[in-house]
Design a protein around this motif. Sequence first.
Motif, PDB file in Angstrom:
ATOM      1  N   TYR A 123      22.758  44.361  69.296  1.00 58.64           N
ATOM      2  CA  TYR A 123      22.908  43.102  70.052  1.00 58.64           C
ATOM      3  C   TYR A 123      21.641  42.249  69.981  1.00 58.64           C
ATOM      4  O   TYR A 123      22.090  41.041  70.428  1.00 58.64           O
ATOM      5  N   THR A 124      20.657  42.490  69.779  1.00 56.34           N
ATOM      6  CA  THR A 124      19.462  41.793  69.719  1.00 56.34           C
ATOM      7  C   THR A 124      18.870  41.863  68.388  1.00 56.34           C
ATOM      8  O   THR A 124      18.512  43.036  67.946  1.00 56.34           O
ATOM      9  N   VAL A 125      18.407  40.624  67.942  1.00 51.94           N
ATOM     10  CA  VAL A 125      17.402  40.765  66.555  1.00 51.94           C
ATOM     11  C   VAL A 125      16.249  39.985  67.073  1.00 51.94           C
ATOM     12  O   VAL A 125      16.288  38.869  67.323  1.00 51.94           O
TER      13      VAL A 125
ATOM     14  N   ARG B  92      15.391  38.927  59.345  1.00 50.17           N
ATOM     15  CA  ARG B  92      16.779  39.160  59.919  1.00 50.17           C
ATOM     16  C   ARG B  92      17.318  37.863  60.616  1.00 50.17           C
ATOM     17  O   ARG B  92      18.485  37.392  60.375  1.00 50.17           O
ATOM     18  N   ILE B  93      16.523  37.423  61.327  1.00 50.19           N
ATOM     19  CA  ILE B  93      16.966  36.156  62.161  1.00 50.19           C
ATOM     20  C   ILE B  93      16.964  34.827  61.011  1.00 50.19           C
ATOM     21  O   ILE B  93      18.204  34.330  61.105  1.00 50.19           O
ATOM     22  N   GLY B  94      16.222  34.750  60.083  1.00 47.68           N
ATOM     23  CA  GLY B  94      16.521  33.886  58.997  1.00 47.68           C
ATOM     24  C   GLY B  94      17.764  34.142  58.250  1.00 47.68           C
ATOM     25  O   GLY B  94      18.507  33.409  57.852  1.00 47.68           O
ATOM     26  N   GLN B  95      18.184  35.356  57.945  1.00 44.66           N
ATOM     27  CA  GLN B  95      19.212  35.763  57.200  1.00 44.66           C
ATOM     28  C   GLN B  95      20.497  35.454  57.918  1.00 44.66           C
ATOM     29  O   GLN B  95      21.406  34.932  57.369  1.00 44.66           O
ATOM     30  N   ILE B  96      20.476  35.624  59.122  1.00 48.87           N
ATOM     31  CA  ILE B  96      21.669  35.266  59.836  1.00 48.87           C
ATOM     32  C   ILE B  96      21.888  34.059  60.221  1.00 48.87           C
ATOM     33  O   ILE B  96      23.035  33.301  59.943  1.00 48.87           O
TER      34      ILE B  96
ATOM     35  N   LEU C  67      29.995  33.363  63.913  1.00 48.53           N
ATOM     36  CA  LEU C  67      29.807  33.879  62.501  1.00 48.53           C
ATOM     37  C   LEU C  67      30.876  35.063  61.889  1.00 48.53           C
ATOM     38  O   LEU C  67      30.733  36.256  62.615  1.00 48.53           O
ATOM     39  N   ARG C  68      31.576  34.888  61.181  1.00 47.22           N
ATOM     40  CA  ARG C  68      32.725  35.627  61.044  1.00 47.22           C
ATOM     41  C   ARG C  68      33.462  36.429  62.105  1.00 47.22           C
ATOM     42  O   ARG C  68      33.210  37.557  62.295  1.00 47.22           O
ATOM     43  N   GLY C  69      33.484  35.573  62.920  1.00 49.34           N
ATOM     44  CA  GLY C  69      34.199  36.298  64.345  1.00 49.34           C
ATOM     45  C   GLY C  69      33.105  36.824  65.237  1.00 49.34           C
ATOM     46  O   GLY C  69      33.728  37.130  66.350  1.00 49.34           O
ATOM     47  N   VAL C  70      31.848  36.817  64.836  1.00 52.66           N
ATOM     48  CA  VAL C  70      30.777  37.386  65.941  1.00 52.66           C
ATOM     49  C   VAL C  70      30.442  36.390  66.657  1.00 52.66           C
ATOM     50  O   VAL C  70      29.828  35.431  66.113  1.00 52.66           O
ATOM     51  N   ALA C  71      30.145  36.642  67.923  1.00 54.52           N
ATOM     52  CA  ALA C  71      29.666  35.487  68.936  1.00 54.52           C
ATOM     53  C   ALA C  71      28.023  35.781  68.601  1.00 54.52           C
ATOM     54  O   ALA C  71      27.436  36.800  68.862  1.00 54.52           O
ATOM     55  N   VAL C  72      27.197  34.762  68.176  1.00 52.71           N
ATOM     56  CA  VAL C  72      25.983  34.317  68.174  1.00 52.71           C
ATOM     57  C   VAL C  72      25.243  33.510  69.118  1.00 52.71           C
ATOM     58  O   VAL C  72      25.825  32.489  69.518  1.00 52.71           O
ATOM     59  N   ARG C  73      24.186  34.033  69.954  1.00 51.94           N
ATOM     60  CA  ARG C  73      23.424  33.107  70.802  1.00 51.94           C
ATOM     61  C   ARG C  73      22.196  33.152  70.740  1.00 51.94           C
ATOM     62  O   ARG C  73      21.558  34.293  70.261  1.00 51.94           O
TER      63      ARG C  73
ATOM     64  N   CYS D 260      14.317  21.949  65.643  1.00 49.69           N
ATOM     65  CA  CYS D 260      14.068  22.997  66.499  1.00 49.69           C
ATOM     66  C   CYS D 260      13.557  24.033  65.373  1.00 49.69           C
ATOM     67  O   CYS D 260      13.813  24.152  64.451  1.00 49.69           O
ATOM     68  N   PRO D 261      12.512  24.643  66.100  1.00 52.63           N
ATOM     69  CA  PRO D 261      12.058  26.119  65.522  1.00 52.63           C
ATOM     70  C   PRO D 261      13.063  27.153  65.435  1.00 52.63           C
ATOM     71  O   PRO D 261      13.992  27.208  66.345  1.00 52.63           O
ATOM     72  N   TYR D 262      12.964  28.116  64.367  1.00 54.80           N
ATOM     73  CA  TYR D 262      13.979  29.253  64.577  1.00 54.80           C
ATOM     74  C   TYR D 262      13.643  30.146  65.620  1.00 54.80           C
ATOM     75  O   TYR D 262      12.477  29.948  66.322  1.00 54.80           O
ATOM     76  N   PRO D 263      14.516  30.767  66.524  1.00 57.02           N
ATOM     77  CA  PRO D 263      14.465  31.335  67.563  1.00 57.02           C
ATOM     78  C   PRO D 263      13.439  32.636  67.342  1.00 57.02           C
ATOM     79  O   PRO D 263      13.581  33.055  66.216  1.00 57.02           O
ATOM     80  N   ALA D 264      13.119  33.082  68.349  1.00 57.43           N
ATOM     81  CA  ALA D 264      12.121  34.103  68.344  1.00 57.43           C
ATOM     82  C   ALA D 264      13.017  35.366  68.399  1.00 57.43           C
ATOM     83  O   ALA D 264      12.764  36.694  68.080  1.00 57.43           O
ATOM     84  N   GLU D 265      14.085  35.074  69.019  1.00 56.21           N
ATOM     85  CA  GLU D 265      15.231  36.508  68.903  1.00 56.21           C
ATOM     86  C   GLU D 265      16.443  35.976  69.016  1.00 56.21           C
ATOM     87  O   GLU D 265      16.735  34.558  69.443  1.00 56.21           O
ATOM     88  N   LEU D 266      17.393  36.654  68.501  1.00 57.87           N
ATOM     89  CA  LEU D 266      18.814  36.201  68.657  1.00 57.87           C
ATOM     90  C   LEU D 266      19.975  37.305  69.023  1.00 57.87           C
ATOM     91  O   LEU D 266      19.621  38.360  68.661  1.00 57.87           O
ATOM     92  N   GLN D 267      20.745  36.905  69.693  1.00 55.14           N
ATOM     93  CA  GLN D 267      21.698  38.054  70.238  1.00 55.14           C
ATOM     94  C   GLN D 267      22.976  37.757  69.538  1.00 55.14           C
ATOM     95  O   GLN D 267      23.403  36.484  69.567  1.00 55.14           O
TER      96      GLN D 267
END
Length: 238
Positions: free
Chosen positions: A6-8, A13-17, A79-85, A104-111
């Motif tokens: 649920y959380t990255v 991994r954040i960069g990859q997503i 992303l391919r049907g996945v909700a990203v926030r 904007c900077p990359y987020p510190a976490e991603l859900q």
Amino acid sequence: MDDNDYTVDTPERIGQILRDLDHGLTLVSIRLEESGPLHTSALIRLDADARRLYLDQLQPPSLHQRIRPGQPLRVFATLRGVAVRFTTEVRQIVSESPGDLYECPYPAELQYLQRRETFRVHIPLSNRPTLQIQGEMHEEPIEGSVVDLSAEGMCVELPNEVLQEIPYGSRLEFTNLLLPDVQERVSGAARLANSRPSTREGHSYAGCAIIEMSARLERAINVALLFYQREERRRAMN
């Protein structure tokens, strides 16, 4: 990307997503306030070395004029049907043709949600949204309530006499669906896939597959799924 995560919160991994999202003007929705309306933008490009992302300016111009460095942006994408926030903030406004961009900077976490093929939420009776649904055999729309929801379909409770008139595979139009955390009512089309008895006398559950999914409807469903997922986790902790 694991289906059960649920959380990255790792930079790699954040960069990859984000790189997976960056495939040419990806439409995103942005919320300026925590419970405010969703506004449409686009992910224009990434700067992986500087860990910066660039979002298109908001419309109308009066909305764009509100944006200043330091403004938090709550971003919703698919992303391919996945909700990203994720949440980020405007570092600076960059002027480019034909309009400004928000750096904007990359987020510190991603859900993000589980994949659409496996993730489905059951909606408690007290929170079930209503909609109006109509088939070719109906002169007037019929009101139903949404029992469960996924990114590909929904289960709607309908009166028995209505559902008995609808053959499996029939196309149904639905309108006036107000989902949680979504400011505007949405509409779309579905096909009746199956049915089963409801726990409420005189009613049945209609399993419907959503067809001809618009970007607006997909974003609205993904926002609602995030809301229901948080509620499920909150109830599980109580």
